[in-house]
Design an enzyme around this catalytic site. Structure first.
Site, PDB file in Angstrom:
ATOM      1  N   SER A 216     -30.647  20.328  -4.735  1.00  0.00           N
ATOM      2  CA  SER A 216     -30.161  20.878  -6.121  1.00  0.00           C
ATOM      3  C   SER A 216     -30.423  22.182  -6.188  1.00  0.00           C
ATOM      4  O   SER A 216     -31.480  22.909  -5.540  1.00  0.00           O
ATOM      5  CB  SER A 216     -30.410  20.204  -7.214  1.00  0.00           C
ATOM      6  OG  SER A 216     -29.915  18.628  -7.075  1.00  0.00           O
ATOM      7  N   SER A 254     -26.827  17.469  -3.085  1.00  0.00           N
ATOM      8  CA  SER A 254     -27.276  18.517  -3.985  1.00  0.00           C
ATOM      9  C   SER A 254     -26.490  18.595  -5.035  1.00  0.00           C
ATOM     10  O   SER A 254     -25.369  18.625  -5.222  1.00  0.00           O
ATOM     11  CB  SER A 254     -27.231  19.934  -3.030  1.00  0.00           C
ATOM     12  OG  SER A 254     -27.653  20.822  -3.711  1.00  0.00           O
ATOM     13  N   ASP A 256     -25.555  20.922  -7.874  1.00  0.00           N
ATOM     14  CA  ASP A 256     -25.541  22.378  -8.067  1.00  0.00           C
ATOM     15  C   ASP A 256     -24.806  22.741  -9.621  1.00  0.00           C
ATOM     16  O   ASP A 256     -23.708  22.457  -9.854  1.00  0.00           O
ATOM     17  CB  ASP A 256     -24.738  22.963  -6.907  1.00  0.00           C
ATOM     18  CG  ASP A 256     -25.548  22.755  -5.642  1.00  0.00           C
ATOM     19  OD1 ASP A 256     -26.664  22.550  -5.440  1.00  0.00           O
ATOM     20  OD2 ASP A 256     -24.574  22.484  -4.689  1.00  0.00           O
TER      21      ASP A 256
END
Length: 322
Positions: A216, A254, A256
């Protein structure tokens, strides 16, 4: 050992727009940052608090999701109403709910009449270097970050919510930067913790892979420009786009996110005048991400794992003198 230095101190210029006096999110009038750091043995984690003035009155805001593998507490109400009504806090993944609860306590103490509040708390997974399952963040850590918030240059690198994070194969952490445009300022703060190949001004700087892919990136964009929630959504998306400039591979694991807010609730900018705002956002985000790396230091943490800081000497060939 090398001394942590911001990318501009290394002679690397990102973009063409001028920075604010501090080249930080705190260049936006009324925006303060406070941090609490835990760094000892198996624990490398913390809290970073972004505290805008007049947050209790509601400030225009929007969230952009690049990849939704994360826990951004409070995001659906921001989407629905287009406002934030609390500070924005960042921490490690498994501490996010404890931080939200502690933030709520802090807010209720400020406003004894409040019956509904929407705390905003984002996270990245710092479990590569920190014993994330121990969830060491307490209310005192959260309140200390909030109470210590100031308009000075925020500490960068291995501090606050970035104490245990890694990015692009290197030790990373908190980074910040800003740009000025004719009528105001754009400031960005990042918590960098994502995979890919570090890229500086188009030059790739590969690193041995870490067993911490994805995990992240949180990006907070602040401005004193009179943008409404829809326009702030466009700004937030540009912040996520800017991750590609430093080499993000936008891994499926991830989360984001970017959250953008304005400290001005009145006035309006017409769409055709957003070009420099978008440019300022992308330049600030790119530089903040690089600062999160060059200001970090090599860290050994949980189970003896080590994340190495990027050697500044490897960046020399990417420099453009101002």
């Amino acid at each position: 050992m090398q001394t942590p230095r911001r990318v501009r101190e290394l002679g690397i210029t990102i973009g063409t727009l001028p920075t604010g006096p501090l080249n930080a999110i705190t260049d936006v009038p009324g925006v303060r940052v406070g941090q609490t750091t835990i760094s000892s043995g198996d624990l490398h984690t913390g809290v970073t608090a972004i505290v805008p003035a007049s947050f209790a009155d509601g400030l225009p805001a929007a969230v952009a999701v690049g990849n939704g593998y994360g826990k951004l507490v409070g995001s659906t109400q921001v989407d629905e109403l287009g406002v934030i009504e609390t500070p924005i806090l960042l921490t490690g993944t498994l501490s996010v709910f404890r931080v939200a609860d502690a933030l709520l306590t802090w807010l209720l103490d400020l406003n004894p009449r409040a019956t509904s509040l929407n705390p905003i708390v984002g996270e990245t997974n710092d479990g590569h270097l920190s014993d994330i399952r121990s969830r060491p963040i307490t209310a005192s850590h959260v309140h200390a970050a909030l109470d210590s918030a100031s308009s000075e240059l925020p500490a960068e690198g291995c501090v606050g919510a970035g104490t245990g994070t890694t990015a692009l194969g290197f030790k990373a952490g908190i980074g910040t930067a800003s740009r000025t445009v004719d009528s105001g300022t754009i400031g960005v703060l990042v918590q960098a913790n994502f995979s890919g190949t570090l890229t500086v001004r188009g030059t790739e700087i590969p690193a041995p892979p870490l067993d911490a892919d994805g995990n992240s990136c949180m990006i907070v964009v602040a401005t004193d420009l009179p943008l409404d929630a829809r326009q702030l959504g466009r700004v937030a998306r540009r912040a996520v786009f800017a991750m590609s400039r430093v080499g993000s591979d936008y891994a499926p694991g991830s989360g984001d996110y970017a959250i953008a807010f304005s400290t001005r609730a009145e006035g309006a900018i017409v769409e055709k005048d957003l070009r420099p705002v978008f440019q300022a956002t992308m330049e600030s985000t790119e530089e903040a991400l690089l600062n999160s790396l060059t200001m970090a230091t090599t860290t050994t943490g949980f189970e003896g794992r080590t994340a190495h800081a990027v050697a500044h000497s490897r960046l020399t060939g990417t420099a453009r003198l101002t």
